[in-house]
Design a protein around this motif. Structure first.
Motif, PDB file in Angstrom:
ATOM      1  N   LEU A  20      34.816  -6.724 106.030  1.00  0.00           N
ATOM      2  CA  LEU A  20      34.028  -5.583 106.464  1.00  0.00           C
ATOM      3  C   LEU A  20      33.188  -5.919 107.698  1.00  0.00           C
ATOM      4  N   THR A  21      33.115  -4.976 108.604  1.00  0.00           N
ATOM      5  CA  THR A  21      32.196  -5.100 109.731  1.00  0.00           C
ATOM      6  C   THR A  21      30.787  -4.774 109.239  1.00  0.00           C
ATOM      7  N   PRO A  22      29.753  -5.131 110.001  1.00  0.00           N
ATOM      8  CA  PRO A  22      28.393  -4.767 109.600  1.00  0.00           C
ATOM      9  C   PRO A  22      28.242  -3.254 109.385  1.00  0.00           C
ATOM     10  N   GLU A  23      28.889  -2.466 110.232  1.00  0.00           N
ATOM     11  CA  GLU A  23      28.810  -1.014 110.096  1.00  0.00           C
ATOM     12  C   GLU A  23      29.464  -0.544 108.805  1.00  0.00           C
ATOM     13  N   GLN A  24      30.604  -1.133 108.466  1.00  0.00           N
ATOM     14  CA  GLN A  24      31.294  -0.766 107.234  1.00  0.00           C
ATOM     15  C   GLN A  24      30.489  -1.206 106.006  1.00  0.00           C
ATOM     16  N   THR A  25      29.836  -2.357 106.101  1.00  0.00           N
ATOM     17  CA  THR A  25      28.995  -2.828 105.001  1.00  0.00           C
ATOM     18  C   THR A  25      27.842  -1.866 104.761  1.00  0.00           C
ATOM     19  N   GLU A  26      27.261  -1.333 105.836  1.00  0.00           N
ATOM     20  CA  GLU A  26      26.194  -0.350 105.695  1.00  0.00           C
ATOM     21  C   GLU A  26      26.704   0.920 105.019  1.00  0.00           C
ATOM     22  N   LYS A  27      27.921   1.328 105.365  1.00  0.00           N
ATOM     23  CA  LYS A  27      28.525   2.496 104.711  1.00  0.00           C
ATOM     24  C   LYS A  27      28.686   2.242 103.210  1.00  0.00           C
ATOM     25  N   LEU A  28      29.141   1.036 102.877  1.00  0.00           N
ATOM     26  CA  LEU A  28      29.310   0.672 101.472  1.00  0.00           C
ATOM     27  C   LEU A  28      27.967   0.713 100.748  1.00  0.00           C
ATOM     28  N   LYS A  29      26.928   0.208 101.400  1.00  0.00           N
ATOM     29  CA  LYS A  29      25.596   0.255 100.803  1.00  0.00           C
ATOM     30  C   LYS A  29      25.178   1.696 100.509  1.00  0.00           C
ATOM     31  N   GLN A  30      25.397   2.582 101.473  1.00  0.00           N
ATOM     32  CA  GLN A  30      25.009   3.979 101.294  1.00  0.00           C
ATOM     33  C   GLN A  30      25.814   4.650 100.185  1.00  0.00           C
ATOM     34  N   PHE A  31      27.060   4.226 100.030  1.00  0.00           N
ATOM     35  CA  PHE A  31      27.874   4.733  98.924  1.00  0.00           C
ATOM     36  C   PHE A  31      27.221   4.361  97.594  1.00  0.00           C
ATOM     37  N   TRP A  32      26.776   3.111  97.481  1.00  0.00           N
ATOM     38  CA  TRP A  32      26.115   2.659  96.261  1.00  0.00           C
ATOM     39  C   TRP A  32      24.790   3.392  96.043  1.00  0.00           C
ATOM     40  N   VAL A  33      24.053   3.648  97.120  1.00  0.00           N
ATOM     41  CA  VAL A  33      22.803   4.399  96.999  1.00  0.00           C
ATOM     42  C   VAL A  33      23.069   5.749  96.336  1.00  0.00           C
ATOM     43  N   ARG A  34      24.099   6.426  96.802  1.00  0.00           N
ATOM     44  CA  ARG A  34      24.419   7.754  96.269  1.00  0.00           C
ATOM     45  C   ARG A  34      24.915   7.663  94.827  1.00  0.00           C
ATOM     46  N   LEU A  35      25.692   6.618  94.543  1.00  0.00           N
ATOM     47  CA  LEU A  35      26.163   6.457  93.172  1.00  0.00           C
ATOM     48  C   LEU A  35      25.002   6.263  92.213  1.00  0.00           C
ATOM     49  N   TYR A  36      24.064   5.390  92.576  1.00  0.00           N
ATOM     50  CA  TYR A  36      22.946   5.130  91.667  1.00  0.00           C
ATOM     51  C   TYR A  36      22.066   6.359  91.497  1.00  0.00           C
ATOM     52  N   ASP A  37      21.948   7.168  92.525  1.00  0.00           N
ATOM     53  CA  ASP A  37      21.185   8.412  92.381  1.00  0.00           C
ATOM     54  C   ASP A  37      21.847   9.336  91.363  1.00  0.00           C
ATOM     55  N   ILE A  38      23.186   9.308  91.321  1.00  0.00           N
ATOM     56  CA  ILE A  38      23.924  10.108  90.333  1.00  0.00           C
ATOM     57  C   ILE A  38      23.813   9.478  88.947  1.00  0.00           C
ATOM     58  N   PHE A  39      24.004   8.157  88.884  1.00  0.00           N
ATOM     59  CA  PHE A  39      23.883   7.463  87.602  1.00  0.00           C
ATOM     60  C   PHE A  39      22.501   7.698  86.985  1.00  0.00           C
ATOM     61  N   LEU A 119      35.572   0.859  97.787  1.00  0.00           N
ATOM     62  CA  LEU A 119      36.158   0.881  99.133  1.00  0.00           C
ATOM     63  C   LEU A 119      37.473   1.660  99.174  1.00  0.00           C
ATOM     64  N   LYS A 120      38.214   1.667  98.090  1.00  0.00           N
ATOM     65  CA  LYS A 120      39.454   2.447  98.064  1.00  0.00           C
ATOM     66  C   LYS A 120      39.173   3.920  98.341  1.00  0.00           C
ATOM     67  N   PHE A 121      38.137   4.438  97.707  1.00  0.00           N
ATOM     68  CA  PHE A 121      37.802   5.855  97.885  1.00  0.00           C
ATOM     69  C   PHE A 121      37.159   6.109  99.245  1.00  0.00           C
ATOM     70  N   ILE A 122      36.372   5.159  99.713  1.00  0.00           N
ATOM     71  CA  ILE A 122      35.745   5.321 101.029  1.00  0.00           C
ATOM     72  C   ILE A 122      36.806   5.341 102.122  1.00  0.00           C
ATOM     73  N   ARG A 123      37.756   4.418 102.059  1.00  0.00           N
ATOM     74  CA  ARG A 123      38.833   4.395 103.065  1.00  0.00           C
ATOM     75  C   ARG A 123      39.690   5.642 102.971  1.00  0.00           C
ATOM     76  N   ALA A 124      39.959   6.082 101.736  1.00  0.00           N
ATOM     77  CA  ALA A 124      40.820   7.258 101.551  1.00  0.00           C
ATOM     78  C   ALA A 124      40.220   8.498 102.183  1.00  0.00           C
TER      79      ALA A 124
END
Length: 419
Positions: A20-39, A119-124
């Motif tokens: 992952l590039t730094p930019e992609q890692t940040e995207k992954l982090k934001q994905f987790w932020v949203r997941l935890y808000d739902i959880f 990442l599978k869903f993010i890339r998709a």
């Protein structure tokens, strides 16, 4: 021996775990932020399952879908189809809480790094997080509604009792996993000539298809994310066509198992198929459609899969192997009866999940697009622990009886014969 004609592809690394590039890692982090808000129940989400989640087989039969089950991690409680609420349409009855989604997430993770699943869903969805989150939630709800867990929890015999002629599908060899290419991608063979829609209930072929998809996950070695599907259209005729299966196949790889199809080989397609292909192709997402390869002869197939990995029978390969269904052995699932040990391992698993959650919550607060070695270390522990937990929460499959997928290790063997 004839010189190999196999051409090994170069698999993409962009957006993959460890690349992952730094930019992609940040995207992954934001994905987790949203997941935890739902959880955590902080963010509202669509708590209902769309009516399309009834499943193609049930839609065709006019049977309503079951409501999601309320049971623990890999529990074996009464299925939704057997409950008193089974007659109510899903869209009207299914309500998913953040905790339901959380539990479904950890069930689907199994032996994989949680980031790999995300990442599978993010890339998709081309790194558009709103779309990726929606797709991920739909997939998790689908797994609950479709009772995917039972396909691994129940034995062949139990599945056959619940879905008539389930074992018959296996005995005929309609679809199975056999071998892998040099990149570790399992080969899934679908023998269309053996399938006739009226030979079994629609729900049985529906469940058998999903069962094979789930077995494929257990046959993915560490580091591999995709599979190769070979549709063998030898002697294919219109009576072998099953639109319900086609729709399910497309839905699975586009929506529920994204970024999992590596190559779809359509082998020896007869003239009658090409008229059907004109109807199938528009149903495909362009990314999925780009993964289709057409091989007219066995020589063509050898360019996609090495001859050493293909059976002599049917494919003129060099592997002296013939498909055979091995029935269940007495006592092979006795581990599931050891409730004390099962609970001990489930508690151990839960502790690792909580540890990973804590590290992730801290990681997403940190600035900079860097990965977390601590999270990766716990992910490795989760993989190892699942290999010990698996016998207590999963029934022994055909592939374990073959000696292929045992204790988290994937080991295909080939009986290569000189030409």
């Amino acid at each position: 021996m004839t010189t190999s004609t196999y051409v090994q592809p170069t698999l993409p690394t962009d957006g993959r775990l460890g690349h992952l590039t730094p930019e992609q890692t940040e995207k992954l982090k934001q994905f987790w932020v949203r997941l935890y808000d739902i959880f955590d129940g902080k963010t509202a989400f669509d708590q209902t399952a769309p009516s399309s989640f009834k499943g193609q087989a049930r839609e065709d039969e006019g049977e309503p879908a079951p409501a999601p089950e309320k049971k623990g991690w890999f529990g074996r409680g009464k299925s939704a189809s057997e409950s008193s609420t089974a007659s109510a349409p899903v869209a009207a009855t299914a309500r998913f809480s953040g905790n339901d989604i959380y539990q479904a997430f950890w069930k689907v993770t199994m032996m994989d790094h949680p980031d790999l699943i995300a990442l599978k869903f993010i890339r998709a969805r081309k790194w558009v997080l709103d779309d990726a989150i929606k797709m991920f939630l739909n997939a998790l709800k689908w797994r609950i509604v479709e009772r995917i867990d039972e396909l691994s929890e129940l034995s062949d015999v139990e599945l056959d009792k619940k879905y008539p002629k389930f074992i018959e599908q296996m005995k005929k060899g309609k679809g199975y996993l056999r071998g892998a290419d040099p990149l570790g991608r399992p080969l899934s063979v679908v023998n269309t000539r053996l399938h006739h829609k009226s030979d079994q209930p629609p729900e049985t072929i529906h469940r058998f298809t999903l069962y094979t998809m789930e077995c494929g996950r257990m046959c993915l070695p560490e580091g591999s994310e995709t599979v190769i599907v070979i549709f063998d259209l030898s002697n294919f005729g219109l009576d072998n066509m099953d639109w319900g299966f086609v729709r399910l196949f497309v839905q699975c790889f586009e929506s529920y198992y994204p970024e999992t199809l590596g190559v779809c080989v359509v082998h020896k397609a007869p003239f009658v198929f090409w008229g059907l292909w004109k109807l199938i192709q528009p149903l495909l997402d362009p990314v999925v459609a780009s993964k289709f390869v057409f091989t007219r002869t066995n020589a063509d197939l050898h360019k996609v899969v090495p001859r050493e990995r293909l059976p002599i029978v049917h494919y003129e390969g060099l592997d002296d192997w013939t498909y055979q269904y091995v029935p269940a052995r007495p006592g092979e699932n006795d581990h599931q009866k050891d409730l004390a040990k099962k609970q001990e391992l489930l508690n151990e698993r839960r502790a690792l999940e909580v540890e990973f959650d804590g590290l992730t919550r801290n990681w997403i607060k940190q600035s900079g697009g860097k990965s977390s070695p601590e999270r990766d270390a716990v992910a490795k522990k989760l993989r190892e622990q699942y290999s010990r937990l698996s016998p207590y929460v999963r029934a022994v499959s055909l592939y374990e009886r073959w000696g292929v997928a045992v204790n988290g290790q994937v080991n295909w063997t080939y009986n290569v014969k000189a030409e």
